[in-house]
Design an enzyme around this catalytic site. Sequence first.
Site, mmCIF file in Angstrom:
data_model
loop_
_atom_site.group_PDB
_atom_site.id
_atom_site.type_symbol
_atom_site.label_atom_id
_atom_site.label_comp_id
_atom_site.label_asym_id
_atom_site.label_seq_id
_atom_site.Cartn_x
_atom_site.Cartn_y
_atom_site.Cartn_z
ATOM 1 C CG HIS A 25 36.067 30.500 40.867
ATOM 2 N ND1 HIS A 25 35.887 31.571 40.012
ATOM 3 C CD2 HIS A 25 34.851 29.952 41.027
ATOM 4 C CE1 HIS A 25 34.603 31.662 39.692
ATOM 5 N NE2 HIS A 25 33.952 30.692 40.289
ATOM 6 C CG ASP A 50 38.355 32.890 37.925
ATOM 7 O OD1 ASP A 50 38.796 31.780 38.241
ATOM 8 O OD2 ASP A 50 37.224 33.296 38.238
ATOM 9 C CB SER A 77 31.311 29.719 38.071
ATOM 10 O OG SER A 77 31.719 30.882 38.704
#
Lengths: 188, 366
Positions: B182, B212, B285
């Site tokens: 993402h 992901d 992230s």
Amino acid sequence: MKTDVNETALLEGLAHNDRSAIETIYAQQYSMVQTLIINNNGTAEDARDIFQEAMIVLYEKARSGSFELNCQLKTYVYSVCRRLWLKKLQQMQKYIPNANGLEETVSVDEDMDVHDQRNSDFLMMEKALSGIGEPCKSLLEAFYLQKRNMTEIAGNFGYTNADNAKNQKYKCLMRLKKLFFSEYKNHV
Amino acid sequence: MEQLQLLEAVERYLQNEMNPEERAHFEQLRKTNPEVDQLVVEHTLFLGQLNKFGEVKNFKASLHDIHNNLVSSGSIKEQPSRAVVKQIWKRYKRVMAVAASIAGITAMLIAGMINSRKANTAELEQLSRDYVRTKRTVDQLKKQVEVNSTEKVQKAPQNVEIKSGGTGFLIDGKGFLVTNAHVVAGSTSVIVQNNKGQEFRATTVHLNKATDIAILKIEDNDFKPLGTLPYGIRKNGADLGETLFTLGFPREIIVYNEGYMSAKTGFHGDTMTCQIGVSANPGNSGGPVFNKNGEIIGIINTRQVAAEGVVFAITSKNIFNLLDEVSKTDTTLQKIKLPSSSSIKGMDRVQQIKKIEDCVYMVRSY
């Protein structure tokens, strides 16, 4: 079988922390141990852990001075690893009764007992050291393990002079001793 | 206070640092006072233990070192595990056929359930940085940086808005990075930046939205390939309560955080992820999660919006699975060799971070 001259020299090198000797032993013996572990339900990572623990047993034995090896080095390493691995398998409850090529060779009972004792001492000290917190831990490690001198330590840790650092060191040492002996006396 | 001085005296006595007069005095004291004598005996034992501890610790460190050296010089080889699977397969063929069909039906049911649950994802916040909101501060920082170091090469495309940012880490010294899908999804170009502020151009070589995970490759002449990486990637996960630490770029500089393993499954029992108790912010992230030995056990991806301090990480096993799968078809990915052993085991945290921080990158996608 008598140990040959070569192996005696290697063990002497090991006792004196000679890197090339350690490397030689490592390179000679590792593959054998790896095959043993992998054929018996283990992975390359397990093999590395077990082999390194066996190296520590060998190192402690070599350093103790009273070292007499009455078989080939290979047989000894094999026997130690076999014992360590069987113990590990039992802990993981993966015991295999007819282990592949895991038959008893030379008896290492006594050495293993000594090693277990030393290992538990090691863990106790490790636990005590991690219990005293920073900067105590680093300060004591710098002085007692890395054997750096007090003036240098005072500079690195930001103390105004060596006496200040020394004072702090003794305070830390008292705490470490207290923690260590509270565990130690329970075990002995 | 008195005890401190006594301890100092004992230590100097044992190290032979006393002058003859002092020594005689101390020996006299030792004879008359059994407590002092006891302390000397105890301290000798303790110093002995401490010494042994140091020796073994050093020896362990050099063994690790030697192992890694021998593996990289090719003197020893790490064998893969033996395939016991084949024997088991022969024996249990029929049982497995039945089991597989049951599993198939179950899987279909579960897939249906998950689809109906998709709406819930609003409860999770992906931790990539929303650049529009923070753009102004970034611009200010950039100006400062430009003033500070005029020789720095700007590689970011000019006048293009940054879409999102996160963290990535090397999985191969040749320049392959892993980050979250993402973070880089829908980007036209990707720039990675190390903690020294150098920027490199990178391309997305693989993007898997289901897990992901994205794999990037640095394609920039300024990038110097690293040899072996200091950390390893763990195949099996961590145990509950294990202490963990993370490095990431929620700000313009690298940020360290520590915590623990909270649960073996992620949001709504998702087994691909695990729950960790580490504070994480937008920008974390794609950042690596390490255990105390400096082995990667996961990749940070989301946090629960409704709850405080609930962060989820993709387990590192997924990296292995993904590479196994895609390297069958993609030849560039076949070159990747994941580091299996960590050479920073047993070091203290500060040293570990010094070794690791060069392999963690800020990822910005445009």
